[in-house]
Design a protein around this motif. Structure first.
Motif, short mmCIF file in Angstrom:
data_model
loop_
_atom_site.label_atom_id
_atom_site.label_comp_id
_atom_site.label_asym_id
_atom_site.label_seq_id
_atom_site.Cartn_x
_atom_site.Cartn_y
_atom_site.Cartn_z
N GLU A 66 0.83 -1.20 0.00
CA GLU A 66 0.00 0.00 0.00
C GLU A 66 0.87 1.26 0.00
OE1 GLU A 66 -3.98 -1.62 2.33
OE2 GLU A 66 -2.23 -0.95 3.48
N LEU A 67 1.94 1.23 0.74
CA LEU A 67 2.85 2.38 0.75
C LEU A 67 3.55 2.53 -0.59
CD1 LEU A 67 4.43 1.99 4.31
CD2 LEU A 67 2.74 3.68 3.58
N ALA A 68 3.93 1.42 -1.20
CA ALA A 68 4.60 1.48 -2.50
C ALA A 68 3.69 2.07 -3.57
CB ALA A 68 5.06 0.08 -2.91
N SER A 69 2.39 1.83 -3.46
CA SER A 69 1.45 2.38 -4.44
C SER A 69 1.24 3.89 -4.26
CB SER A 69 0.10 1.68 -4.32
OG SER A 69 -0.58 2.09 -3.13
N LYS A 70 1.54 4.38 -3.06
CA LYS A 70 1.38 5.80 -2.71
C LYS A 70 -0.07 6.28 -2.82
CE LYS A 70 6.02 7.61 -3.60
NZ LYS A 70 6.79 8.72 -4.19
N HIS A 71 -1.02 5.39 -2.81
CA HIS A 71 -2.41 5.80 -2.99
C HIS A 71 -2.85 6.82 -1.94
CE1 HIS A 71 -3.85 2.21 -5.67
NE2 HIS A 71 -2.93 2.97 -6.24
N SER A 72 -2.50 6.59 -0.70
CA SER A 72 -2.97 7.49 0.36
C SER A 72 -2.25 8.83 0.36
CB SER A 72 -2.82 6.82 1.73
OG SER A 72 -1.48 6.41 1.95
N LEU A 73 -1.15 8.94 -0.41
CA LEU A 73 -0.44 10.23 -0.50
C LEU A 73 -1.31 11.29 -1.15
CD1 LEU A 73 2.36 11.71 -0.14
CD2 LEU A 73 2.86 11.00 -2.49
N PHE A 74 -2.24 10.86 -2.01
CA PHE A 74 -2.98 11.80 -2.84
C PHE A 74 -4.37 12.12 -2.29
CE2 PHE A 74 -0.07 9.40 -5.68
CZ PHE A 74 0.83 10.44 -5.89
N ASN A 99 0.49 10.58 -15.53
CA ASN A 99 0.68 9.19 -15.11
C ASN A 99 -0.03 8.91 -13.79
OD1 ASN A 99 2.27 8.77 -17.36
ND2 ASN A 99 4.21 8.97 -16.26
N ILE A 100 0.04 9.88 -12.86
CA ILE A 100 -0.66 9.72 -11.58
C ILE A 100 -2.17 9.66 -11.81
CG2 ILE A 100 -1.16 10.82 -9.35
CD1 ILE A 100 1.70 12.00 -9.47
N ALA A 101 -2.68 10.55 -12.66
CA ALA A 101 -4.11 10.57 -12.95
C ALA A 101 -4.57 9.25 -13.58
CB ALA A 101 -4.44 11.75 -13.86
N ALA A 102 -3.73 8.70 -14.45
CA ALA A 102 -4.11 7.46 -15.14
C ALA A 102 -4.25 6.31 -14.16
CB ALA A 102 -3.07 7.13 -16.21
N LEU A 103 -3.47 6.32 -13.08
CA LEU A 103 -3.57 5.25 -12.09
C LEU A 103 -4.94 5.22 -11.42
CD1 LEU A 103 -0.08 5.59 -10.34
CD2 LEU A 103 -0.80 3.78 -11.91
N TRP A 104 -5.60 6.36 -11.38
CA TRP A 104 -6.86 6.47 -10.65
C TRP A 104 -8.08 6.33 -11.54
CZ3 TRP A 104 -6.98 5.93 -5.63
CH2 TRP A 104 -5.81 6.21 -4.90
N GLY A 105 -7.91 6.50 -12.83
CA GLY A 105 -9.04 6.37 -13.73
C GLY A 105 -10.14 7.35 -13.41
N ASP A 106 -11.40 6.86 -13.28
CA ASP A 106 -12.53 7.76 -13.06
C ASP A 106 -12.59 8.29 -11.63
OD1 ASP A 106 -13.23 5.48 -11.73
OD2 ASP A 106 -15.07 5.08 -12.89
N LYS A 107 -11.66 7.86 -10.76
CA LYS A 107 -11.61 8.39 -9.39
C LYS A 107 -10.60 9.53 -9.25
CE LYS A 107 -12.89 3.97 -7.24
NZ LYS A 107 -12.46 2.92 -6.28
N ALA A 108 -9.95 9.87 -10.36
CA ALA A 108 -8.87 10.87 -10.29
C ALA A 108 -9.36 12.23 -9.84
CB ALA A 108 -8.17 10.97 -11.65
N ASP A 109 -10.63 12.55 -10.12
CA ASP A 109 -11.11 13.89 -9.77
C ASP A 109 -11.27 14.08 -8.26
OD1 ASP A 109 -13.23 12.14 -9.58
OD2 ASP A 109 -14.73 13.59 -10.24
N LYS A 110 -11.11 13.01 -7.48
CA LYS A 110 -11.17 13.12 -6.03
C LYS A 110 -9.78 13.12 -5.39
CE LYS A 110 -15.69 12.98 -5.93
NZ LYS A 110 -16.47 14.19 -5.55
#
Length: 562
Positions: free
Chosen positions: A318-326, A371-382
């Motif tokens: 989870e840390l490697a994905s950095k999801h919670s950083l954003f 690239n960061i936005a692409a990782l999130w797809g339709d959730k990127a706007d949040k």
């Protein structure tokens, strides 16, 4: 944007010129970039002691131009001709060295006439001209030599936007023999710039283009004032100051927050929604204090994010994905939203892109965001990507003070269809927050407080400050100060509690810069003792730290590694 209190005490001479120099270069240019690109959004943070000094410089320059009264900055007085050029060799050498305080490849070498003035006396990029054997050389230099050198130094420090004015263009073209009238016109240009800075940023905020935020008044490291044990989250085995903690530290933190907000309201006519705790230094007790002032958001660095989420149960994957950083975080039991800096993107601007062509740098930066936005797809706007860096120090390493890079970056970001510029206040309201069980106390530098505490010189600085605070407490408890004396002493204490003094202590920074700041720290402490009617202790006459290193972009945000 911040500078420590460079005056001797609260009303004495300025020891270092960085407030007005960064004012005519970086703070002016940063406003100009935003004014040229009204679709751009940004958060601009001001330290209260910087606002006060910008205002003071504008007033002092205005008085000098109107009545001839000297300012409390020797460099400005020399430039104006109000203070005579020194005749002794040591003072002349000091003046020449002062006129080399800039990044030579970007600020001296592009101006052949400026470079020639220094080369003709054997000066190097490192201000490396020695006094021994040079006395005869320095004594033969004419007064006009120094006046031209001073003029060129200030022309070099003009930001790109000020350099485009007809006056600056004429003076740059003239190259030499600057008259009293020439120099007065340059000083008038500088005064107008400094006087207009705060109103320009207020206008940008009034029209909703930027959000303005603030730091605690004297730019202290709030978690360390609150409790030295806050260093232990990231520095469990580092040596600590002799004292168990800073006496009455939590009360002092509240004073800095209250006073900082008051200064901010005075200049900008509104209460800030966000507080950038000095150096992104956060802790649970600091967030609780922000809640007391109903602050909506604060921010820190990626190291704090990593340590906090690891201790709150996030897996390595989870840390490697950095999801919670954003996403903003909400620490259990607190209300203030906490954002985290993307260290990689921020450090690209702070340390790498200065050597790139601006178009390549902007393209690379936007590709990272895409690239960061692409990782999130339709959730990127949040999701929120937080890019945070100094408002002053990076730009002198760029060609033309970062003009082409920042203009291209702001234009590209403003027009991008998938990236939306926003502010922390807006996202504190709109972006879903992630609950965070444990906040690991630390700063935006390595996720720790190692830049300010935990080594011999830094700890010695804290011991000096603790001793001064104890003396202050004894005098206050005795009731021997009247209300005016108490107010002055309390404000002076706030200056002594600033973070910058401790930043410079240690062997990794250049010895000249360390000397500047450690001398001023001891001067500020001596002034505090005098204000409370106590004889300063003898150790304040002894050099506290020597330095000797060559840190990258010394004095700026440290590059994060790992």
């Amino acid at each position: 944007m911040h500078q420590p209190y460079y005056r001797e005490g609260l009303a004495g001479a300025y020891h270092l010129p960085w407030v007005y120099l960064h004012g005519i270069k970086d703070y002016s240019d940063m406003a100009a970039h935003l004014e040229r690109c009204p679709a751009m959004r940004a958060v601009v943070n001001f330290a209260p002691v910087l606002l006060e000094q910008l205002d003071d410089y504008a007033q002092q320059l205005d008085a000098m131009l109107k009545t001839g009264v000297p300012t409390q900055d020797h460099m400005l007085n020399f430039l104006a001709g109000i203070e005579p050029i020194p005749t002794d060799a040591a003072a002349r050498l000091a003046l020449i060295q002062a006129c080399q305080r800039c990044h030579a490849p970007r600020m001296i070498h592009p101006h052949p006439a400026f470079h020639r003035l220094l080369r003709m006396i054997g000066a190097t990029d490192e201000a490396g001209i020695g006094i021994h054997g040079m006395q005869w050389h320095l004594s033969y230099l004419s007064e006009q030599y120094f006046l031209d050198l001073l003029t060129w130094y200030h022309l070099a420090w003009l930001g790109h936007s000020l350099k485009q004015t007809p006056l600056a263009q004429r003076l740059l073209t003239q190259e030499q023999d600057y008259s009293a009238v020439d120099r007065r016109e340059l000083l008038s240009l500088m005064q107008g710039c400094l006087a207009g800075l705060i109103p320009r940023y207020r206008v940008l905020a009034d029209r909703g283009q930027i959000e303005l935020s603030v730091t605690p008044y004297g730019h202290p490291i709030v978690p360390l004032l609150n409790d030295f044990r806050n260093m232990r989250d990231a520095q469990p085995d580092a040596p600590a100051p002799t004292a168990d903690g800073y006496p009455g530290g939590a009360e002092r933190s509240r004073w800095h927050l209250q006073e900082g907000i008051a200064v901010f309201e005075h200049y900008f006519g509104r209460k800030p929604q966000g507080v950038w705790l000095s150096e992104g230094g956060v802790s649970r007790d600091a967030l609780t204090q922000l809640d007391e002032f109903e602050i909506r958001w604060t921010a820190s660095g990626e190291g704090v994010w990593r340590h906090s989420f690891a201790q709150s149960g996030s897996t390595d994957a989870e840390l490697a994905s950095k999801h919670s950083l954003f996403s903003p975080a909400q620490v259990d039991g607190t209300q203030t939203r906490l954002f985290f800096r993307d260290d990689g993107l921020s450090d690209l601007i702070g340390f790498k892109y200065s050597d790139w062509h601006s178009d390549d740098a902007v393209g690379d930066f936007i590709q990272h965001l895409e690239n960061i936005a692409a990782l999130w797809g339709d959730k990127a706007d949040k999701k929120v990507v937080s890019v945070i860096l100094d408002g002053e120090n990076a730009w002198e390493y760029y060609p033309d003070n970062g003009h082409f890079f920042l203009d291209a970056l702001y234009c590209a970001l403003s027009k991008h269809t998938a990236l939306r510029m926003t502010t922390f206040a807006e996202q504190a309201k709109n972006a879903p927050a992630i609950p965070l069980k444990h906040l690991s106390a630390g700063s935006w530098v390595y996720g720790s407080f190692s830049t300010w505490i935990g080594s011999d010189d830094k700890n010695r600085g804290w011991d000096y400050l603790v001793a001064a605070k104890r003396a202050y407490d004894r005098v206050v408890a005795a009731g021997s100060l009247n209300s005016e004396q108490l107010a002055l002493a309390t404000r002076q204490l706030g200056v002594c509690e600033g973070s910058d003094w401790f930043w410079w202590f240690g062997d990794y920074n250049p010895s000249g810069s360390v000397s500047d700041f450690e001398q001023l720290f001891r001067t500020q402490l001596r002034m505090l003792y005098r204000l409370i009617g106590v004889v300063p202790p003898p150790q304040l006459e002894v050099e506290l730290s020597h330095g000797g290193g060559r840190a990258a972009n010394a004095g700026t945000m440290r590059r994060n590694v790992g």
